[in-house]
Design a protein around this motif. Sequence first.
Motif, short mmCIF file in Angstrom:
data_model
loop_
_atom_site.label_atom_id
_atom_site.label_comp_id
_atom_site.label_asym_id
_atom_site.label_seq_id
_atom_site.Cartn_x
_atom_site.Cartn_y
_atom_site.Cartn_z
N GLY A 88 -29.35 1.61 32.67
CA GLY A 88 -28.16 2.09 32.64
C GLY A 88 -27.50 2.07 34.00
N THR A 89 -26.42 1.61 33.88
CA THR A 89 -25.41 1.25 35.07
C THR A 89 -24.23 1.73 35.00
N GLY A 90 -24.04 2.68 34.20
CA GLY A 90 -22.50 3.27 33.90
C GLY A 90 -22.38 4.31 35.03
N ILE A 146 -23.60 7.28 35.88
CA ILE A 146 -24.57 7.92 36.73
C ILE A 146 -25.33 6.88 37.28
N GLY A 147 -25.87 5.56 36.83
CA GLY A 147 -26.41 4.67 37.22
C GLY A 147 -25.87 3.95 38.67
N SER A 148 -24.47 3.75 38.22
CA SER A 148 -23.99 2.92 39.58
C SER A 148 -23.75 4.07 40.61
N SER A 190 -30.96 -2.88 34.28
CA SER A 190 -30.37 -3.50 33.13
C SER A 190 -29.31 -2.40 32.46
N ASN A 191 -28.27 -3.23 32.08
CA ASN A 191 -27.28 -2.15 31.10
C ASN A 191 -27.62 -3.01 29.85
N SER A 192 -26.68 -2.69 28.73
CA SER A 192 -26.89 -3.00 27.41
C SER A 192 -26.69 -4.49 27.16
N ARG A 193 -26.06 -5.11 28.38
CA ARG A 193 -25.41 -6.38 28.22
C ARG A 193 -26.61 -7.60 29.10
N GLU A 206 -33.00 4.34 22.18
CA GLU A 206 -33.90 3.18 22.45
C GLU A 206 -35.02 3.37 23.56
N PRO A 207 -34.44 3.62 24.64
CA PRO A 207 -35.57 3.40 25.57
C PRO A 207 -36.63 4.59 25.60
N THR A 208 -36.09 5.78 25.03
CA THR A 208 -37.08 6.88 24.77
C THR A 208 -38.18 6.59 24.04
N THR A 259 -35.71 10.73 34.36
CA THR A 259 -34.44 10.71 33.62
C THR A 259 -33.35 11.52 33.42
N CYS A 260 -32.39 11.26 33.09
CA CYS A 260 -31.08 12.16 33.00
C CYS A 260 -30.82 12.30 31.49
N ASN A 261 -31.59 11.27 30.81
CA ASN A 261 -31.27 11.13 29.35
C ASN A 261 -32.05 12.37 28.58
N GLU A 321 -20.36 13.47 27.79
CA GLU A 321 -21.24 12.48 27.36
C GLU A 321 -20.60 11.15 26.95
N PRO A 322 -21.36 10.16 27.10
CA PRO A 322 -20.27 8.75 26.90
C PRO A 322 -19.56 8.80 25.63
N ASP A 323 -20.02 9.74 24.57
CA ASP A 323 -19.39 9.86 23.41
C ASP A 323 -19.00 11.63 23.60
N GLY A 344 -22.21 21.66 36.85
CA GLY A 344 -23.04 21.32 36.03
C GLY A 344 -22.90 20.12 35.39
N ALA A 345 -21.87 19.33 35.71
CA ALA A 345 -21.71 17.89 35.07
C ALA A 345 -20.89 17.16 36.17
N GLY A 346 -20.78 15.92 35.98
CA GLY A 346 -20.34 14.98 37.01
C GLY A 346 -21.22 14.00 37.62
N VAL A 353 -23.20 14.81 41.07
CA VAL A 353 -24.18 15.88 41.26
C VAL A 353 -25.36 15.45 40.18
N THR A 354 -24.97 14.62 39.25
CA THR A 354 -26.26 14.33 38.25
C THR A 354 -26.99 13.07 39.09
N ALA A 355 -26.19 12.11 39.46
CA ALA A 355 -27.10 11.04 40.29
C ALA A 355 -28.04 11.54 41.47
N1 LIG Z 1 -22.06 12.61 33.27
C1 LIG Z 1 -22.76 13.99 33.47
O1 LIG Z 1 -22.37 14.79 34.17
C2 LIG Z 1 -24.33 13.85 33.18
C3 LIG Z 1 -24.94 14.94 33.48
C4 LIG Z 1 -26.34 15.07 32.97
C5 LIG Z 1 -27.04 14.01 32.08
N2 LIG Z 1 -25.89 12.95 31.93
C6 LIG Z 1 -26.63 11.85 31.10
O2 LIG Z 1 -26.56 10.61 31.83
C7 LIG Z 1 -26.83 9.60 31.09
C8 LIG Z 1 -25.81 8.56 31.29
O3 LIG Z 1 -24.55 8.96 31.26
P1 LIG Z 1 -23.16 8.06 31.78
O4 LIG Z 1 -22.26 8.88 31.86
O5 LIG Z 1 -23.80 7.30 32.96
O6 LIG Z 1 -23.19 6.82 30.46
P2 LIG Z 1 -22.25 5.43 30.43
O7 LIG Z 1 -22.07 5.29 29.25
O8 LIG Z 1 -21.23 5.50 31.75
O9 LIG Z 1 -23.63 4.55 30.93
C9 LIG Z 1 -24.80 4.26 30.02
C10 LIG Z 1 -25.01 2.98 30.52
O10 LIG Z 1 -26.38 2.75 29.76
C11 LIG Z 1 -26.45 1.45 29.37
N3 LIG Z 1 -27.34 1.28 28.04
C12 LIG Z 1 -27.15 1.82 26.90
N4 LIG Z 1 -28.08 1.77 26.01
C13 LIG Z 1 -28.92 0.90 26.77
C14 LIG Z 1 -30.16 0.23 26.60
N5 LIG Z 1 -30.49 0.36 25.18
N6 LIG Z 1 -30.64 -0.52 27.47
C15 LIG Z 1 -30.11 -1.09 28.56
N7 LIG Z 1 -28.82 -0.24 28.90
C16 LIG Z 1 -28.62 0.76 28.02
C17 LIG Z 1 -25.02 1.09 29.10
O11 LIG Z 1 -24.89 -0.19 29.14
C18 LIG Z 1 -24.54 1.69 30.40
O12 LIG Z 1 -24.55 0.77 31.50
C19 LIG Z 1 -26.62 10.13 29.64
O13 LIG Z 1 -27.86 10.43 28.93
C20 LIG Z 1 -25.90 11.68 29.87
O14 LIG Z 1 -26.17 12.47 28.90
C21 LIG Z 1 -24.93 13.03 32.36
#
Ligand SMILES: NC(=O)c1ccc[n+]([C@@H]2O[C@H](COP(=O)([O-])OP(=O)(O)OC[C@H]3O[C@@H](n4cnc5c(N)ncnc54)[C@H](O)[C@@H]3O)[C@@H](O)[C@H]2O)c1
Length: 815
Positions: free
Chosen positions: A472-474, A476-478, A505-508, A560-562, A577-579, A668-670, A796-798, A801-803
């Motif tokens: 995950g490089t979205g 939180i990852g980045s 890795s991300n999904s691509r 999937e990862p879980t 994990t934050c997932n 959330e992403p969604d 409690g979000a953002g 603070v999450t990263a």
């Molecule tokens: N935003 C917040 O404040 C917050 C707080 C706590 C927890 N979280 C959790 O953080 C997680 C990530 O959130 P985000 O906002 O960074 O999401 P995002 O959509 O920005 O990033 C998700 C990343 O996961 C990758 N990904 C998805 N499925 C994958 C797979 N099967 N294999 C490899 N890579 C895959 C995507 O390509 C993307 O890079 C979520 O589980 C969310 O619940 C977020």
Amino acid sequence: MKILKFGGTSVGSAESINALLDILKQGYEQGEKPIVVLSAMSGITNLLTKMAEEAEQGISFGPALKELESRHFTVVKQLIQIKNQNPVFTQLKIYLNELEDLLQGVLNLRELSSQSKDLIVSYGERCSAFLVSKIAAQYFPESLFVEASSLIKTDSNFGNARVDLQQSELLIRQFVQENPGKFLFVTGFIASNVNGRITTLGRGGSDYTAAIFGAALQAEAIEIWTDVDGMLTADPRMVKKAFPLPILSYTEAMELSYFGAKVIYPPTMIPAFMKKVPIVIRNTFNPSFPGTIIQYDSGRTSYPIKGISSINAISVINVSGSGMIGKAGFSGRLFSLLAHEQINIVLITQSSSEHSITFAVHPADALRAKHLIETEFELELLAKKLEPPVIENELSVLAIVGENMKQTPGMSGRLFHALGRNGINVRAIAQGSSEYNISVIISQADLSKALNAVHDAFFTALKKTLHVFNLGTGNIGSTLFRQLLEQEAFLRDNNDIQVKVVGMSNSRKMLFDVEGISLTSWQTELDSKGETACLETFISRMQQLNLPNCIFVDNTASEEPTKHYLKIFESNISVVTCNKIANSSSYAQYKQLRDTARRHGVDFFYETNVGAGLPIVRTLKDLMTSGDRIIRIEAILSGTISYIFNNFIGDASFHDVVKKAQALGYTEPDPRDDLRGTDFMRKMLILARDSGLAIEAKDVDLGAILPKTCLDAASVEDFYLELQKEAAYFDTLKEKAQRENRAIRYIGKLEDGKVSIALELVDEKHPFFNLSGSDNVISFTTERYKERPLVVKGPGAGSEVTAGGVFADLMNAGA
Ligand SMILES: NC(=O)c1ccc[n+]([C@@H]2O[C@H](COP(=O)([O-])OP(=O)(O)OC[C@H]3O[C@@H](n4cnc5c(N)ncnc54)[C@H](O)[C@@H]3O)[C@@H](O)[C@H]2O)c1
Ligand SMILES: N[C@@H](CCO)C(=O)O
Ligand code: NA
């Protein structure tokens, strides 16, 4: 007086001989005239042996002899002035003619005795020492070539002769006295017997020559010049961080070189050891480096051990049975049997129950040892007093070595902690009561991981390197990558920790680099160099690399990862994990994950599953482990919804506020996961389970925020459209709240084993009335916090603070 010995690589070419000369010249300017002992040019001893053996088979030695000539003649042409070349060529030619005659004799007779072989091989040292002495004579006129065969006397055990130390030392002292002021260039490796026949000193023979000279003359030091900086802390092919040891005792050097540090051959040191002459390992090609001193005493260094030695391939034989218990002489019989058959025992352990003896041998000897035991103990086997011996292969030995260990408690603790922490199973252990060596037998597949983990534990100024595989490089990852980069120096300087992201890795796309992916340019590298993402491959690559201190980080929102967490724990890798998905699917899975992680001694950290970086999961865990009991939990745990109701005031439209929350990275992403309450429900479920309830998602009484049309929206786009259409619904809610001077709050409760989440209007007296931004708040009412609850509150979000929370978990998992 010093003895300088130069090995084959140091006399192997004109360049290396020049390097050798520079070393001598530097000393010469300070009035030093050491005794220089020389090996044959690199590769020449092997070549001579091959020529002799082939001649015996009738194979022509002509081409090889030409090669030998050309190696020496080339150096003459390069390093001796033309006017001085002739006599040198002449003497070399004499040697080569003698050699040719000898080989021709072998060829004619088809017979090669070990005596002839020694004579043939001796030409390697004679040619090289003669040649170097003549090159040196151009700078040091008092140079003198010495054939040590006349000074070192041995028995007639050709190929591996035993030295008469007393007589040899006497002859050496005499010779040196008779040649005052001379600069001696001495052949290594060769000696002679009482009849004056040439003998050789076996493996490490030139070192032995140097040691004998050193002992005879009570030298100030013996310097062994080679092509490495010294003896290293561990095998550099497996441990990148291995470094040269400054100081060692003879005993330590024996222990370390026995296990593969091929710099010197320990038995050659004995004459020096007996006279307490220090040996210094130096690098001809890096002469300013001080090298390794091997001396009588261990000497203090800043590390508790001196080195880690290892044998890559070893076999273990286990002999067990009731017939051994209390039976004196059993092990005597066993080991004298093996000794008699020349089987070298590398390590022995026996438990005090005396029921079994385990010993390690070289794999080539294992089967023979087993058969010997079966024959010798046939009767005991028949009578079932002994079990058939069992061989185990593909094992390695790792040993920590150091004489100072014996004054330092905790050394074996540190060793076993490093191994256990990395899931490395220890098959057998041996520690002598001298306490300068603790050896363990482990699986060969784990050797590299074990060496690095143990090296980190004992040597690096850095306590350890964490190896991270991040999914995950979205958002939180980045953000995590950026935070890791910004904190790099701090972690190194204050925590002695280095974090390497070795897989991402991300999904691509996915990318690996065991040296650590650059956290400055990861984005471009992942895009340009990354392979097509495949979760299976990502995980199996992580398992195969088998790196120490390895942590898998899941920063996705995907299921999937879980599905792989169990397998990851089983590979002794921790998960951060934050997932929330793994912890909030079936209770059976929730339980199985914990049990598996615990069984494998690895961590499963997920602080950010609830309230992002706020210390909620940890706080609850501390309450539970310290014996408190949860009476009630009340909480606002959706940062998104909190933000929405904190900002859905005045003229603001509900739709716009939701959009804003998403843009700020709270959702959330969604975003439907937040507004339908799913995300909040997951958090309540995790807290309920962590507080001891075995409940499922369907048991949570989830009140809705949204009207049905919005709940049913099929896509995120539709969802936003529906939010716009339902503006009136939300405005009515807002106006009611404003009229009553109350705040809209989506509140979760856990009490009496029941979990509910509902929309409420709270007045200013309610503790949850005053919130802002994406604030979460949780209040724990417990046996100990009964009068006034324990409250945690804050954003409690953002992504920051999450990263940050994921980062903190990572540090704890690596601790
Ligand atoms: N935003 C917040 O404040 C917050 C707080 C706590 C927890 N979280 C959790 O953080 C997680 C990530 O959130 P985000 O906002 O960074 O999401 P995002 O959509 O920005 O990033 C998700 C990343 O996961 C990758 N990904 C998805 N499925 C994958 C797979 N099967 N294999 C490899 N890579 C895959 C995507 O390509 C993307 O890079 C979520 O589980 C969310 O619940 C977020
Ligand atoms: N989307 C989540 C992120 C924190 O888990 C929230 O809004 O609370
Ligand atoms: Na948290």
